[in-house]
Design a protein around this motif. Sequence first.
Motif, PDB file in Angstrom:
ATOM      1  N   ARG A  87      18.298  36.642 -16.888  1.00  0.00           N
ATOM      2  CA  ARG A  87      18.839  35.626 -17.550  1.00  0.00           C
ATOM      3  C   ARG A  87      18.869  35.865 -19.111  1.00  0.00           C
ATOM      4  O   ARG A  87      19.565  35.773 -19.990  1.00  0.00           O
ATOM      5  CB  ARG A  87      18.035  34.234 -17.723  1.00  0.00           C
ATOM      6  CG  ARG A  87      18.287  33.470 -16.383  1.00  0.00           C
ATOM      7  CD  ARG A  87      17.642  32.264 -16.112  1.00  0.00           C
ATOM      8  NE  ARG A  87      16.259  32.265 -16.454  1.00  0.00           N
ATOM      9  CZ  ARG A  87      14.945  32.669 -15.640  1.00  0.00           C
ATOM     10  NH1 ARG A  87      15.557  32.775 -14.425  1.00  0.00           N
ATOM     11  NH2 ARG A  87      13.894  32.681 -15.973  1.00  0.00           N
ATOM     12  N   ASN A  88      17.915  36.817 -19.626  1.00  0.00           N
ATOM     13  CA  ASN A  88      17.401  37.495 -20.846  1.00  0.00           C
ATOM     14  C   ASN A  88      16.795  38.602 -20.689  1.00  0.00           C
ATOM     15  O   ASN A  88      16.080  39.214 -19.630  1.00  0.00           O
ATOM     16  CB  ASN A  88      17.064  36.432 -21.725  1.00  0.00           C
ATOM     17  CG  ASN A  88      15.994  35.793 -21.144  1.00  0.00           C
ATOM     18  OD1 ASN A  88      15.017  36.400 -20.471  1.00  0.00           O
ATOM     19  ND2 ASN A  88      15.985  34.344 -21.204  1.00  0.00           N
ATOM     20  N   PHE A  89      16.326  39.365 -21.778  1.00  0.00           N
ATOM     21  CA  PHE A  89      15.363  40.476 -21.862  1.00  0.00           C
ATOM     22  C   PHE A  89      14.140  40.169 -21.283  1.00  0.00           C
ATOM     23  O   PHE A  89      13.846  40.776 -20.422  1.00  0.00           O
ATOM     24  CB  PHE A  89      15.459  41.010 -23.280  1.00  0.00           C
ATOM     25  CG  PHE A  89      14.307  42.066 -23.345  1.00  0.00           C
ATOM     26  CD1 PHE A  89      14.487  43.278 -22.783  1.00  0.00           C
ATOM     27  CD2 PHE A  89      12.941  41.828 -24.051  1.00  0.00           C
ATOM     28  CE1 PHE A  89      13.507  44.261 -22.773  1.00  0.00           C
ATOM     29  CE2 PHE A  89      12.055  42.880 -24.177  1.00  0.00           C
ATOM     30  CZ  PHE A  89      12.271  44.047 -23.566  1.00  0.00           C
ATOM     31  N   SER A  90      13.690  38.904 -21.510  1.00  0.00           N
ATOM     32  CA  SER A  90      12.131  38.593 -21.255  1.00  0.00           C
ATOM     33  C   SER A  90      12.241  38.557 -19.613  1.00  0.00           C
ATOM     34  O   SER A  90      11.350  39.113 -18.914  1.00  0.00           O
ATOM     35  CB  SER A  90      11.697  37.259 -21.700  1.00  0.00           C
ATOM     36  OG  SER A  90      10.705  36.853 -20.958  1.00  0.00           O
ATOM     37  N   ASP A  91      13.138  37.913 -19.139  1.00  0.00           N
ATOM     38  CA  ASP A  91      13.566  38.042 -17.558  1.00  0.00           C
ATOM     39  C   ASP A  91      13.657  39.427 -17.139  1.00  0.00           C
ATOM     40  O   ASP A  91      12.895  39.525 -15.953  1.00  0.00           O
ATOM     41  CB  ASP A  91      14.519  36.927 -17.422  1.00  0.00           C
ATOM     42  CG  ASP A  91      14.693  36.573 -15.857  1.00  0.00           C
ATOM     43  OD1 ASP A  91      13.575  36.473 -15.268  1.00  0.00           O
ATOM     44  OD2 ASP A  91      15.932  36.238 -15.383  1.00  0.00           O
ATOM     45  N   GLU A 150      10.164  52.286 -21.930  1.00  0.00           N
ATOM     46  CA  GLU A 150      11.539  52.720 -20.981  1.00  0.00           C
ATOM     47  C   GLU A 150      12.283  51.165 -20.701  1.00  0.00           C
ATOM     48  O   GLU A 150      13.647  51.330 -20.692  1.00  0.00           O
ATOM     49  CB  GLU A 150      10.966  53.304 -19.717  1.00  0.00           C
ATOM     50  CG  GLU A 150      10.654  54.624 -19.778  1.00  0.00           C
ATOM     51  CD  GLU A 150      10.119  55.193 -18.557  1.00  0.00           C
ATOM     52  OE1 GLU A 150      10.515  56.227 -17.973  1.00  0.00           O
ATOM     53  OE2 GLU A 150       8.871  54.534 -18.201  1.00  0.00           O
ATOM     54  N   ILE A 151      11.790  50.207 -20.301  1.00  0.00           N
ATOM     55  CA  ILE A 151      12.389  49.150 -20.163  1.00  0.00           C
ATOM     56  C   ILE A 151      13.129  48.428 -21.295  1.00  0.00           C
ATOM     57  O   ILE A 151      14.390  48.106 -21.189  1.00  0.00           O
ATOM     58  CB  ILE A 151      11.231  47.807 -19.357  1.00  0.00           C
ATOM     59  CG1 ILE A 151      10.933  48.514 -18.086  1.00  0.00           C
ATOM     60  CG2 ILE A 151      11.919  46.605 -19.248  1.00  0.00           C
ATOM     61  CD1 ILE A 151       9.726  47.710 -17.698  1.00  0.00           C
ATOM     62  N   GLU A 152      12.578  48.575 -22.425  1.00  0.00           N
ATOM     63  CA  GLU A 152      13.293  47.919 -23.683  1.00  0.00           C
ATOM     64  C   GLU A 152      14.422  48.818 -23.962  1.00  0.00           C
ATOM     65  O   GLU A 152      15.815  48.633 -24.120  1.00  0.00           O
ATOM     66  CB  GLU A 152      12.401  48.175 -24.963  1.00  0.00           C
ATOM     67  CG  GLU A 152      13.133  47.173 -26.044  1.00  0.00           C
ATOM     68  CD  GLU A 152      12.146  47.039 -27.141  1.00  0.00           C
ATOM     69  OE1 GLU A 152      12.423  47.243 -28.218  1.00  0.00           O
ATOM     70  OE2 GLU A 152      10.906  46.969 -26.684  1.00  0.00           O
ATOM     71  N   GLN A 153      14.415  50.144 -23.785  1.00  0.00           N
ATOM     72  CA  GLN A 153      15.406  51.195 -23.877  1.00  0.00           C
ATOM     73  C   GLN A 153      16.450  50.960 -22.884  1.00  0.00           C
ATOM     74  O   GLN A 153      17.650  50.990 -23.360  1.00  0.00           O
ATOM     75  CB  GLN A 153      15.160  52.796 -23.974  1.00  0.00           C
ATOM     76  CG  GLN A 153      14.401  52.963 -25.233  1.00  0.00           C
ATOM     77  CD  GLN A 153      13.668  54.296 -25.125  1.00  0.00           C
ATOM     78  OE1 GLN A 153      13.459  55.035 -24.014  1.00  0.00           O
ATOM     79  NE2 GLN A 153      13.198  54.944 -26.370  1.00  0.00           N
TER      80      GLN A 153
END
Length: 186
Positions: A84-88, A133-136
């Motif tokens: 749904r979003n970055f946090s998810d 890595e996840i954020e990139q």
Amino acid sequence: MKKSLILASGSPRRKELLTQLGYDFSIVQTDVEEKQSSVETPAEYVKRLSKDKALFSRDKHPSSLSLGCDTIVVFDDKVLEKPRNFSDSKQMLMTLSNQSHQVITAVTIASNGLVETVAVTTKVWFKTLSEQEIEQYWLTGEPQDKAGSYGIQGVGGRFVTRIEGSYHAVVGLPLYETDQLLKKHL
């Protein structure tokens, strides 16, 4: 008379894979709610979605053969939907980090008097992922419309250390099983 084939999916990956098999087809976008019921197993859920998509298309084009597909990512018997979003997304990818999970793709063909579904399960292993890595990866835009928040055929493939099963099923359309279904009924 040979039936025309309809792919009941807007996925560019499925379109590419079905084209690779050499079939002529048209595309119909489906409007099927993707929500697992509390009594469905992950396998039952993905089979129902592929069937619902094939039937939706068949109802719009009853003289054609409709091909419906769906792919889910399953970890610890829990379905990881599209984020749904970055946090998810981050939570999903941290869950998959240094673990194995299953990807189940179901394919259904439907025409008047015929509905047949096959499901293919592939086991996928991930390397250990860092938060950076996840954020990139999120910033590439790739995980935003993918079950489990990754695409094996794109940048997300760098996270996969190995698979056991069908690579193309993880992408979204198992080539062998789809071809066998279509050869049987076209």
